[in-house]
Design an enzyme around this catalytic site. Structure first.
Site, PDB file in Angstrom:
ATOM      1  N   ASP A  62      -4.365 -13.178  16.925  1.00  0.00           N
ATOM      2  CA  ASP A  62      -4.888 -13.066  14.762  1.00  0.00           C
ATOM      3  C   ASP A  62      -5.532 -11.319  14.962  1.00  0.00           C
ATOM      4  OD1 ASP A  62      -5.405 -13.523  12.169  1.00  0.00           O
ATOM      5  OD2 ASP A  62      -6.223 -14.856  13.154  1.00  0.00           O
ATOM      6  N   ALA A  86       0.948  -8.021   8.501  1.00  0.00           N
ATOM      7  CA  ALA A  86       0.261  -7.968   6.617  1.00  0.00           C
ATOM      8  C   ALA A  86       0.665  -8.941   6.684  1.00  0.00           C
ATOM      9  CB  ALA A  86       0.776  -6.609   5.942  1.00  0.00           C
ATOM     10  N   THR A 133       3.417   1.153   1.906  1.00  0.00           N
ATOM     11  CA  THR A 133       4.411   0.543   1.179  1.00  0.00           C
ATOM     12  C   THR A 133       3.888   1.403  -0.353  1.00  0.00           C
ATOM     13  OG1 THR A 133       4.679  -1.049  -0.707  1.00  0.00           O
ATOM     14  CG2 THR A 133       2.142  -1.026  -0.016  1.00  0.00           C
ATOM     15  N   ASP A 134       4.842   1.804  -1.200  1.00  0.00           N
ATOM     16  CA  ASP A 134       5.025   2.592  -2.197  1.00  0.00           C
ATOM     17  C   ASP A 134       4.021   2.316  -3.206  1.00  0.00           C
ATOM     18  OD1 ASP A 134       6.976   0.713  -3.058  1.00  0.00           O
ATOM     19  OD2 ASP A 134       8.204   1.617  -3.902  1.00  0.00           O
ATOM     20  N   GLU A 135       3.934   0.507  -3.147  1.00  0.00           N
ATOM     21  CA  GLU A 135       3.708   0.249  -4.379  1.00  0.00           C
ATOM     22  C   GLU A 135       2.031   0.294  -4.686  1.00  0.00           C
ATOM     23  OE1 GLU A 135       4.439  -4.779  -4.515  1.00  0.00           O
ATOM     24  OE2 GLU A 135       5.806  -4.126  -3.413  1.00  0.00           O
ATOM     25  N   TYR A 158      -2.186  -7.775  -3.509  1.00  0.00           N
ATOM     26  CA  TYR A 158      -1.424  -6.833  -2.104  1.00  0.00           C
ATOM     27  C   TYR A 158      -1.218  -5.400  -2.335  1.00  0.00           C
ATOM     28  CZ  TYR A 158       2.892  -5.246   0.356  1.00  0.00           C
ATOM     29  OH  TYR A 158       3.157  -4.265   1.486  1.00  0.00           O
ATOM     30  N   LYS A 162      -2.732  -3.319   0.496  1.00  0.00           N
ATOM     31  CA  LYS A 162      -2.555  -2.057   1.234  1.00  0.00           C
ATOM     32  C   LYS A 162      -3.584  -0.793   1.068  1.00  0.00           C
ATOM     33  CE  LYS A 162       0.572  -2.408   3.143  1.00  0.00           C
ATOM     34  NZ  LYS A 162       1.121  -2.496   5.098  1.00  0.00           N
ATOM     35  N   LYS A 197      10.766 -13.526  -1.088  1.00  0.00           N
ATOM     36  CA  LYS A 197      11.844 -12.009  -1.767  1.00  0.00           C
ATOM     37  C   LYS A 197      12.815 -12.381  -2.286  1.00  0.00           C
ATOM     38  CE  LYS A 197       7.753 -10.104   0.222  1.00  0.00           C
ATOM     39  NZ  LYS A 197       7.750 -10.192   1.606  1.00  0.00           N
TER      40      LYS A 197
HETATM   41  P1  NAD Z   1       6.924 -10.004   6.697  1.00  0.00           P
HETATM   42  O1  NAD Z   1       5.858 -10.486   5.538  1.00  0.00           O
HETATM   43  O2  NAD Z   1       8.551  -9.900   6.647  1.00  0.00           O
HETATM   44  O3  NAD Z   1       6.211  -9.956   7.758  1.00  0.00           O
HETATM   45  C1  NAD Z   1       4.628 -10.074   8.717  1.00  0.00           C
HETATM   46  C2  NAD Z   1       4.161  -9.833   9.627  1.00  0.00           C
HETATM   47  O4  NAD Z   1       2.822  -9.912  10.100  1.00  0.00           O
HETATM   48  C3  NAD Z   1       4.478 -11.521  10.081  1.00  0.00           C
HETATM   49  O5  NAD Z   1       5.306 -11.610  11.642  1.00  0.00           O
HETATM   50  C4  NAD Z   1       3.643 -12.261  10.418  1.00  0.00           C
HETATM   51  O6  NAD Z   1       3.357 -13.127  11.291  1.00  0.00           O
HETATM   52  C5  NAD Z   1       2.792 -11.160  10.824  1.00  0.00           C
HETATM   53  N1  NAD Z   1       0.860 -10.971  10.132  1.00  0.00           N
HETATM   54  C6  NAD Z   1       0.591 -11.671   9.230  1.00  0.00           C
HETATM   55  N2  NAD Z   1      -0.872 -11.814   9.403  1.00  0.00           N
HETATM   56  C7  NAD Z   1      -0.538 -11.387  10.781  1.00  0.00           C
HETATM   57  C8  NAD Z   1      -2.365 -11.868  11.373  1.00  0.00           C
HETATM   58  N3  NAD Z   1      -3.511 -11.579  11.154  1.00  0.00           N
HETATM   59  N4  NAD Z   1      -2.283 -10.654  12.753  1.00  0.00           N
HETATM   60  C9  NAD Z   1      -1.347 -10.752  13.539  1.00  0.00           C
HETATM   61  N5  NAD Z   1      -0.079 -11.230  12.873  1.00  0.00           N
HETATM   62  C10 NAD Z   1       0.113 -11.486  11.926  1.00  0.00           C
HETATM   63  O7  NAD Z   1       6.285  -8.168   6.145  1.00  0.00           O
HETATM   64  P2  NAD Z   1       7.734  -6.913   6.137  1.00  0.00           P
HETATM   65  O8  NAD Z   1       8.076  -7.672   4.771  1.00  0.00           O
HETATM   66  O9  NAD Z   1       7.695  -7.487   7.372  1.00  0.00           O
HETATM   67  O10 NAD Z   1       5.980  -5.640   6.307  1.00  0.00           O
HETATM   68  C11 NAD Z   1       5.698  -5.562   7.725  1.00  0.00           C
HETATM   69  C12 NAD Z   1       4.954  -4.451   6.775  1.00  0.00           C
HETATM   70  O11 NAD Z   1       5.781  -3.018   6.320  1.00  0.00           O
HETATM   71  C13 NAD Z   1       3.793  -4.636   5.821  1.00  0.00           C
HETATM   72  O12 NAD Z   1       3.358  -4.252   6.459  1.00  0.00           O
HETATM   73  C14 NAD Z   1       4.574  -4.473   4.231  1.00  0.00           C
HETATM   74  O13 NAD Z   1       3.040  -4.020   3.810  1.00  0.00           O
HETATM   75  C15 NAD Z   1       4.924  -3.120   4.783  1.00  0.00           C
HETATM   76  N6  NAD Z   1       6.063  -2.618   3.812  1.00  0.00           N
HETATM   77  C16 NAD Z   1       7.152  -3.917   3.391  1.00  0.00           C
HETATM   78  C17 NAD Z   1       8.157  -3.763   2.440  1.00  0.00           C
HETATM   79  C18 NAD Z   1       8.706  -5.092   2.490  1.00  0.00           C
HETATM   80  O14 NAD Z   1       9.930  -3.957   1.017  1.00  0.00           O
HETATM   81  N7  NAD Z   1       9.423  -6.065   2.930  1.00  0.00           N
HETATM   82  C19 NAD Z   1       8.097  -2.655   1.720  1.00  0.00           C
HETATM   83  C20 NAD Z   1       6.614  -0.869   2.246  1.00  0.00           C
HETATM   84  C21 NAD Z   1       6.238  -1.564   3.292  1.00  0.00           C
HETATM   85  P1  TYD Z   2       9.719  -9.538  -4.148  1.00  0.00           P
HETATM   86  O1  TYD Z   2      10.954  -9.566  -3.447  1.00  0.00           O
HETATM   87  O2  TYD Z   2       9.040  -9.777  -4.128  1.00  0.00           O
HETATM   88  O3  TYD Z   2       9.277  -7.802  -3.780  1.00  0.00           O
HETATM   89  P2  TYD Z   2       7.484  -6.543  -5.230  1.00  0.00           P
HETATM   90  O4  TYD Z   2       6.975  -8.166  -5.931  1.00  0.00           O
HETATM   91  O5  TYD Z   2       7.387  -6.554  -3.543  1.00  0.00           O
HETATM   92  O6  TYD Z   2       9.069  -5.035  -5.524  1.00  0.00           O
HETATM   93  O7  TYD Z   2      10.692  -8.691  -6.096  1.00  0.00           O
HETATM   94  C1  TYD Z   2      11.194  -7.707  -6.401  1.00  0.00           C
HETATM   95  C2  TYD Z   2      11.041  -8.081  -7.926  1.00  0.00           C
HETATM   96  O8  TYD Z   2      12.199  -9.409  -8.305  1.00  0.00           O
HETATM   97  C3  TYD Z   2       9.842  -7.664  -8.305  1.00  0.00           C
HETATM   98  O9  TYD Z   2      10.130  -7.112  -9.699  1.00  0.00           O
HETATM   99  C4  TYD Z   2       9.583  -9.363  -9.083  1.00  0.00           C
HETATM  100  C5  TYD Z   2      10.864  -9.994  -9.176  1.00  0.00           C
HETATM  101  N1  TYD Z   2      10.929 -11.559  -9.122  1.00  0.00           N
HETATM  102  C6  TYD Z   2      12.059 -12.361  -9.800  1.00  0.00           C
HETATM  103  O10 TYD Z   2      12.521 -12.111 -10.605  1.00  0.00           O
HETATM  104  N2  TYD Z   2      12.164 -13.079  -9.470  1.00  0.00           N
HETATM  105  C7  TYD Z   2      11.537 -13.931  -8.247  1.00  0.00           C
HETATM  106  O11 TYD Z   2      11.342 -14.664  -8.066  1.00  0.00           O
HETATM  107  C8  TYD Z   2      11.312 -12.929  -7.286  1.00  0.00           C
HETATM  108  C9  TYD Z   2      10.450 -13.190  -5.667  1.00  0.00           C
HETATM  109  C10 TYD Z   2      11.115 -11.139  -7.752  1.00  0.00           C
END
Ligand code: NAD
Ligand code: TYD
Length: 352
Positions: A62, A86, A133-135, A158, A162, A197
């Site tokens: 962790d 994360a 992330t772009d967020e 979130y 980040k 998601k």
């Molecule tokens: P995810 O939630 O699928 O995976 C996160 C991983 O981190 C998991 O395996 C979880 O077990 C591990 N984790 C969480 N807390 C932890 C801790 N305290 N110690 C060790 N491990 C821990 O996330 P993802 O969608 O694969 O995103 C990965 C990274 O990319 C993140 O930093 C996220 O901010 C970034 N990111 C994600 C997206 C997206 O669309 N999913 C886009 C841009 C950036």
């Molecule tokens: P998400 O996959 O949670 O990514 P992020 O919020 O990080 O962009 O959501 C993508 C888009 O879809 C966001 O505008 C929120 C919307 N959304 C719904 O309309 N319904 C849902 O059940 C979820 C999970 C997301």
């Protein structure tokens, strides 16, 4: 061949598992350590195809546990860190912001401290790569794109966590001279994404004939990138990125949620042999997400120009591959939606 030990955090998650696979397979001379806490989002089944590779080691830990992280850096001589671990879901950050502060902020600072202490005698050939992330840039309302120079303006717990972690990474670079790179990517989609998601959630609901909860009017815009293209970008940034620089990564692929959902519905009708229009009937407009960011859109010209990256897949191909993956890996979906998933779902969607 340069031998390296690289610590990838969050490698059991969605994007992390694709990054681990790419590095283990592409760089047999590297040793890849995958550190993950295995939260609800972490799943070692994402990596069964490479878990026996001689250049791969899994470490359950962790990031919030500073002592454990520090001792790992003393035990292994890591040359680089690619930090993906994360808490990653906006809706969960609205109900439990402190989890995001702990993992995303405190966890990142613990990792920075451990790297600084292990590397401070000689930062040569060391690199701390922070995946973000772009967020962090906030929400676009009047057109335009996020550039690397766009001021941070996070709007959700979130994105605030980040953004904070990005600031700490830059502060450690500026203050202690740790070599760092940061990338900020748009929304990813593809295999192995946890069905909280949008895309995997809706694929699973369509298959089970459950309502598709569209937040607000479905007019929010996201810029979608296939996860393997993000992993390829991470490989390039790690190897060719300039110390101290930030790279935006995106697909130049903007969709309103409702248009994207209609593509998923149409493709699912074909794949499941259902009459056209069947899945769209499941669309249900529900109460909007609190503080819902309107539009994200990345300008990815810097990484294209300076590192030669570009997305390899068109969206139509990517979404079809993605849907095929979830339909042929039903057991994966059934496993991750067992246990606490039903409670999560009821709490988030039950009262909307
Ligand atoms: P995810 O939630 O699928 O995976 C996160 C991983 O981190 C998991 O395996 C979880 O077990 C591990 N984790 C969480 N807390 C932890 C801790 N305290 N110690 C060790 N491990 C821990 O996330 P993802 O969608 O694969 O995103 C990965 C990274 O990319 C993140 O930093 C996220 O901010 C970034 N990111 C994600 C997206 C997206 O669309 N999913 C886009 C841009 C950036
Ligand atoms: P998400 O996959 O949670 O990514 P992020 O919020 O990080 O962009 O959501 C993508 C888009 O879809 C966001 O505008 C929120 C919307 N959304 C719904 O309309 N319904 C849902 O059940 C979820 C999970 C997301």
């Amino acid at each position: 061949m340069t031998k390296k030990s690289i610590l990838i955090t969050g490698g059991a998650g969605f994007i992390g598992s694709h990054v681990v696979r790419l590095f283990v397979q592409k760089y047999p001379e590297y040793h890849i350590f995958n550190l993950d806490k295995l939260t609800y989002a972490g799943n070692l089944k994402n990596l069964t195809d490479i878990e026996q590779a001689p250049n791969y080691t899994f470490i359950k830990a962790d990031l919030v546990d500073a002592v454990a992280i520090e001792s790992l850096f003393q035990k292994h001589q890591f040359d680089g860190v690619i930090h993906l671990a994360a808490e990653s879901h906006v809706d969960r950050s609205i109900s439990n912001p402190m989890d995001f502060v702990m993992t995303n902020v405190v966890g990142t600072v613990n990792l920075l401290n451990a790297a600084k202490n292990a590397w401070k005698a000689d930062f040569n050939n060391k690199l701390f790569y922070h995946v973000s992330t772009d967020e962090v840039y906030g929400s676009l309302h009047d057109g335009g794109f996020f550039l690397e120079t766009t001021p941070y303006d996070p709007q959700s717990p979130y994105s605030a966590s980040k953004a904070s972690s990005d600031h700490f990474v830059r502060a450690y670079h500026n203050t202690y001279k740790i070599p760092v790179v940061i990338s900020n990517c748009s929304n990813n989609y593809g295999p192995n994404q946890f069905p909280e998601k949008l895309i995997p959630l809706f694929i699973n609901n369509i298959r089970n004939n459950k309502p598709l909860p569209v937040y607000g009017k479905g007019e929010n815009v996201r810029d979608w990138l296939y996860v393997v293209d993000h992993a390829r970008a991470i490989d390039m940034v790690y190897h060719k990125g300039k110390n101290g620089e930030t790279y935006n990564i995106g697909g130049f692929n903007e969709w309103t949620n409702i248009d994207l959902i209609k593509v998923v519905c149409k493709t699912m009708d074909v794949k499941l042999g259902r009459t056209p229009g069947t899945s769209e009937q499941l669309i249900t407009y529900v109460t909007d997400r609190a503080g819902h960011d309107l539009r994200y859109a990345i300008d990815a010209h810097k990484i294209m120009r300076e590192l030669g990256w570009e997305p390899s897949l068109q969206f139509e191909e990517g979404i079809e591959k993605t849907i095929d993956w979830y339909l042929t890996n039903q057991q994966w979906m059934d496993e991750v939606t067992s246990g606490d998933y039903a409670n999560y779902y009821d709490n988030l969607y039950g009262n909307r």
